[in-house]
Design a protein around this motif. Sequence first.
Motif, PDB file in Angstrom:
ATOM      1  N   ALA A 295       6.881  -2.970 -31.504  1.00 33.45           N
ATOM      2  CA  ALA A 295       8.007  -2.546 -32.325  1.00 33.45           C
ATOM      3  C   ALA A 295       8.762  -1.372 -31.724  1.00 33.45           C
ATOM      4  CB  ALA A 295       7.530  -2.185 -33.729  1.00 33.45           C
ATOM      5  N   THR A 296       8.127  -0.622 -30.835  1.00 29.87           N
ATOM      6  CA  THR A 296       8.798   0.559 -30.291  1.00 29.87           C
ATOM      7  C   THR A 296       9.154   0.402 -28.810  1.00 29.87           C
ATOM      8  OG1 THR A 296       6.643   1.575 -29.849  1.00 29.87           O
ATOM      9  CG2 THR A 296       7.712   2.151 -31.918  1.00 29.87           C
ATOM     10  N   SER A 297       8.902  -0.769 -28.242  1.00 31.57           N
ATOM     11  CA  SER A 297       9.094  -0.911 -26.789  1.00 31.57           C
ATOM     12  C   SER A 297      10.543  -0.795 -26.352  1.00 31.57           C
ATOM     13  CB  SER A 297       8.560  -2.255 -26.314  1.00 31.57           C
ATOM     14  OG  SER A 297       7.194  -2.329 -26.580  1.00 31.57           O
ATOM     15  N   ALA A 298      11.481  -1.068 -27.265  1.00 28.14           N
ATOM     16  CA  ALA A 298      12.887  -1.005 -26.885  1.00 28.14           C
ATOM     17  C   ALA A 298      13.489   0.363 -27.211  1.00 28.14           C
ATOM     18  CB  ALA A 298      13.656  -2.120 -27.596  1.00 28.14           C
ATOM     19  N   LEU A 299      12.637   1.317 -27.601  1.00 25.86           N
ATOM     20  CA  LEU A 299      13.160   2.604 -28.069  1.00 25.86           C
ATOM     21  C   LEU A 299      12.789   3.742 -27.125  1.00 25.86           C
ATOM     22  CD1 LEU A 299      12.113   2.106 -31.803  1.00 25.86           C
ATOM     23  CD2 LEU A 299      14.329   1.602 -30.769  1.00 25.86           C
ATOM     24  N   ASP A 300      13.592   4.810 -27.151  1.00 20.22           N
ATOM     25  CA  ASP A 300      13.271   5.963 -26.304  1.00 20.22           C
ATOM     26  C   ASP A 300      12.071   6.712 -26.899  1.00 20.22           C
ATOM     27  OD1 ASP A 300      14.130   8.232 -28.101  1.00 20.22           O
ATOM     28  OD2 ASP A 300      16.001   7.102 -28.003  1.00 20.22           O
ATOM     29  N   PRO A 301      11.453   7.613 -26.106  1.00 15.07           N
ATOM     30  CA  PRO A 301      10.201   8.248 -26.556  1.00 15.07           C
ATOM     31  C   PRO A 301      10.316   8.975 -27.897  1.00 15.07           C
ATOM     32  CG  PRO A 301      10.551   8.680 -24.227  1.00 15.07           C
ATOM     33  CD  PRO A 301      11.782   7.971 -24.714  1.00 15.07           C
ATOM     34  N   GLU A 302      11.433   9.662 -28.103  1.00 16.49           N
ATOM     35  CA  GLU A 302      11.543  10.421 -29.347  1.00 16.49           C
ATOM     36  C   GLU A 302      11.691   9.496 -30.555  1.00 16.49           C
ATOM     37  OE1 GLU A 302      13.690  13.860 -28.958  1.00 16.49           O
ATOM     38  OE2 GLU A 302      13.874  14.255 -31.115  1.00 16.49           O
ATOM     39  N   THR A 303      12.523   8.450 -30.404  1.00 15.61           N
ATOM     40  CA  THR A 303      12.677   7.485 -31.494  1.00 15.61           C
ATOM     41  C   THR A 303      11.359   6.749 -31.727  1.00 15.61           C
ATOM     42  OG1 THR A 303      14.944   7.222 -30.718  1.00 15.61           O
ATOM     43  CG2 THR A 303      14.190   5.675 -32.374  1.00 15.61           C
ATOM     44  N   THR A 304      10.652   6.455 -30.632  1.00 15.75           N
ATOM     45  CA  THR A 304       9.328   5.836 -30.751  1.00 15.75           C
ATOM     46  C   THR A 304       8.432   6.681 -31.633  1.00 15.75           C
ATOM     47  OG1 THR A 304       9.445   4.702 -28.632  1.00 15.75           O
ATOM     48  CG2 THR A 304       7.242   5.230 -29.437  1.00 15.75           C
ATOM     49  N   ARG A 305       8.414   8.003 -31.350  1.00 16.20           N
ATOM     50  CA  ARG A 305       7.552   8.874 -32.158  1.00 16.20           C
ATOM     51  C   ARG A 305       7.927   8.811 -33.635  1.00 16.20           C
ATOM     52  NH1 ARG A 305       7.272  11.975 -27.557  1.00 16.20           N
ATOM     53  NH2 ARG A 305       9.201  13.108 -27.960  1.00 16.20           N
ATOM     54  N   SER A 306       9.235   8.769 -33.937  1.00 14.40           N
ATOM     55  CA  SER A 306       9.621   8.795 -35.347  1.00 14.40           C
ATOM     56  C   SER A 306       9.292   7.464 -36.030  1.00 14.40           C
ATOM     57  CB  SER A 306      11.100   9.170 -35.499  1.00 14.40           C
ATOM     58  OG  SER A 306      11.918   8.072 -35.222  1.00 14.40           O
ATOM     59  N   ILE A 307       9.407   6.353 -35.299  1.00  9.92           N
ATOM     60  CA  ILE A 307       9.048   5.051 -35.888  1.00  9.92           C
ATOM     61  C   ILE A 307       7.535   4.970 -36.107  1.00  9.92           C
ATOM     62  CG2 ILE A 307       8.946   2.552 -35.438  1.00  9.92           C
ATOM     63  CD1 ILE A 307      11.699   3.434 -36.327  1.00  9.92           C
ATOM     64  N   LEU A 308       6.777   5.484 -35.136  1.00  8.10           N
ATOM     65  CA  LEU A 308       5.318   5.462 -35.294  1.00  8.10           C
ATOM     66  C   LEU A 308       4.894   6.348 -36.463  1.00  8.10           C
ATOM     67  CD1 LEU A 308       4.144   5.561 -31.564  1.00  8.10           C
ATOM     68  CD2 LEU A 308       4.274   3.577 -33.108  1.00  8.10           C
ATOM     69  N   ALA A 309       5.592   7.471 -36.627  1.00  9.65           N
ATOM     70  CA  ALA A 309       5.276   8.341 -37.763  1.00  9.65           C
ATOM     71  C   ALA A 309       5.574   7.620 -39.078  1.00  9.65           C
ATOM     72  CB  ALA A 309       6.074   9.642 -37.666  1.00  9.65           C
ATOM     73  N   LEU A 310       6.638   6.835 -39.078  1.00  9.54           N
ATOM     74  CA  LEU A 310       6.971   6.061 -40.281  1.00  9.54           C
ATOM     75  C   LEU A 310       5.886   5.016 -40.571  1.00  9.54           C
ATOM     76  CD1 LEU A 310       8.903   5.204 -42.577  1.00  9.54           C
ATOM     77  CD2 LEU A 310      10.098   3.761 -40.908  1.00  9.54           C
ATOM     78  N   LEU A 311       5.412   4.350 -39.534  1.00 10.63           N
ATOM     79  CA  LEU A 311       4.340   3.359 -39.730  1.00 10.63           C
ATOM     80  C   LEU A 311       3.084   4.038 -40.277  1.00 10.63           C
ATOM     81  CD1 LEU A 311       4.713   1.060 -36.566  1.00 10.63           C
ATOM     82  CD2 LEU A 311       5.378   0.555 -38.935  1.00 10.63           C
ATOM     83  N   ARG A 312       2.783   5.227 -39.756  1.00  5.09           N
ATOM     84  CA  ARG A 312       1.642   5.983 -40.239  1.00  5.09           C
ATOM     85  C   ARG A 312       1.830   6.332 -41.715  1.00  5.09           C
ATOM     86  NH1 ARG A 312      -3.506   5.868 -39.819  1.00  5.09           N
ATOM     87  NH2 ARG A 312      -4.387   7.375 -38.476  1.00  5.09           N
ATOM     88  N   GLN A 313       3.068   6.720 -42.045  1.00  5.22           N
ATOM     89  CA  GLN A 313       3.377   7.096 -43.427  1.00  5.22           C
ATOM     90  C   GLN A 313       3.186   5.913 -44.388  1.00  5.22           C
ATOM     91  OE1 GLN A 313       7.439   8.336 -43.892  1.00  5.22           O
ATOM     92  NE2 GLN A 313       7.258   8.625 -46.095  1.00  5.22           N
ATOM     93  N   VAL A 314       3.702   4.738 -44.020  1.00  7.53           N
ATOM     94  CA  VAL A 314       3.530   3.594 -44.934  1.00  7.53           C
ATOM     95  C   VAL A 314       2.057   3.179 -44.999  1.00  7.53           C
ATOM     96  CG1 VAL A 314       5.896   2.771 -44.619  1.00  7.53           C
ATOM     97  CG2 VAL A 314       4.070   1.743 -43.273  1.00  7.53           C
ATOM     98  N   ASN A 315       1.356   3.347 -43.896  1.00 10.40           N
ATOM     99  CA  ASN A 315      -0.091   3.077 -43.896  1.00 10.40           C
ATOM    100  C   ASN A 315      -0.786   3.966 -44.921  1.00 10.40           C
ATOM    101  OD1 ASN A 315      -2.590   4.693 -42.314  1.00 10.40           O
ATOM    102  ND2 ASN A 315      -2.919   2.519 -42.630  1.00 10.40           N
ATOM    103  N   LYS A 316      -0.444   5.259 -44.909  1.00  9.56           N
ATOM    104  CA  LYS A 316      -1.103   6.206 -45.811  1.00  9.56           C
ATOM    105  C   LYS A 316      -0.628   6.043 -47.247  1.00  9.56           C
ATOM    106  CE  LYS A 316      -3.462   9.427 -43.230  1.00  9.56           C
ATOM    107  NZ  LYS A 316      -2.897   9.924 -41.965  1.00  9.56           N
TER     108      LYS A 316
END
Length: 347
Positions: free
Chosen positions: A167-188
């Motif tokens: 899901a983050t392979s097409a994104l730059d590192p900073e946007t990747t971090r924010s999307i991963l943080a969002l996934l973590r948030q919905v997980n929690k």
Amino acid sequence: MIDLRGITQIYPGPQGPVEALRGIDLHITPGEVFGIIGRSGAGKSSLVRVINLLNRPTRGEVFVAGRDLTLLNDADLRAARRDIGMVFQHFNLLSSRTVFDNAALPLELAGMDKAAIRGRVNPLLELVGLSALADRYPAQISGGQKQRVGIARALASRPKVLLSDEATSALDPETTRSILALLRQVNKELGLTVVLITHQMQVIKQVADRVAVIDAGRIVEQGPVIDVFTRPQQPITKSLIDEIVPQELPASVLDHVRHLSGQLQGGVGQLLRLSYSGERAYQPILSRLIREHGLDLSILHGQIDEIQDQTFGSLAVYASGDGARLQNAIAQLRGEGVVVEEVTTEG
Ligand SMILES: Nc1ncnc2c1ncn2[C@@H]1O[C@H](COP(=O)(O)OP(=O)(O)OP(=O)(O)O)[C@@H](O)[C@H]1O
Ligand SMILES: [Mg+2]
């Protein structure tokens, strides 16, 4: 939550059948973020598409929330798939629909009425941070925002499981971090089980609780992320981790060791690589080696990092002194869970 048993996937191909998955057993527990990492062609997408039966495996059983999906009829399978949301590398949004309408699509398809859809989608757009952009079209938003729409759409049918294929392979590192943080948030916040496919250890390091390494259609290694980072077993795992924790010491360190061993006056000298994780810190380890074991230490190289609040690191030291005491010290460290590698400098 997800139980894969004996999954084999064979595709027909012009040069004969391709065995993309070769007997995969995997157990993913409710509420965890489970990472699956491997090189291109390892079978990651094949594996994730088996979980919602977008690909029907050639052999094996796929249990999600207690039911074997391979045994369901079409209607039951459609219902079961509502428990499994998916986000994709290239977002797969419809360009003629607004942000809101893209997120609402699964609910429209399920026949939900307009008011109920609004009641469901608006909070989701809020959750993914897109309320202000609800009326824009995909062409009018950034890649990271598109992926947020993809996540809102995947969450619309209130799934128990979220599958993410690069899901983050097409994104730059900073946007990747924010999307991963969002996934973590919905997980929690939603208690969602997340299965994350990636080829980047950085992604695993940021969000996964456990990780499985897939190579040529087989799971070759798996475990809690911190364990796999500090004690990688397979060459493929070591090479994947290398981008974050370099697995080999720099040549300058080895040169320095040769220099130090040339200066030894009695006793023995040994280059040690110490790795640890968790609460241990290096300082007491080192001072004990010096005080209790009477060794001389030169610190040559080191790295300390953090995975989800757990510290881990590795330190290269040249230890010299009495041979028997050195062996005692190594045995004691190992007994305490420090990984001690006796590095040779030949070659
Ligand atoms: N529909 C298909 N027909 C034939 N072979 C396929 C098909 N899909 C995948 N393969 C083959 O199966 C193997 C695994 O492919 P898969 O797409 O699962 O890998 P992947 O790990 O997702 O790779 P990537 O990181 O490049 O996306 C590859 O050898 C691929 O060529
Ligand atoms: Mg793939």
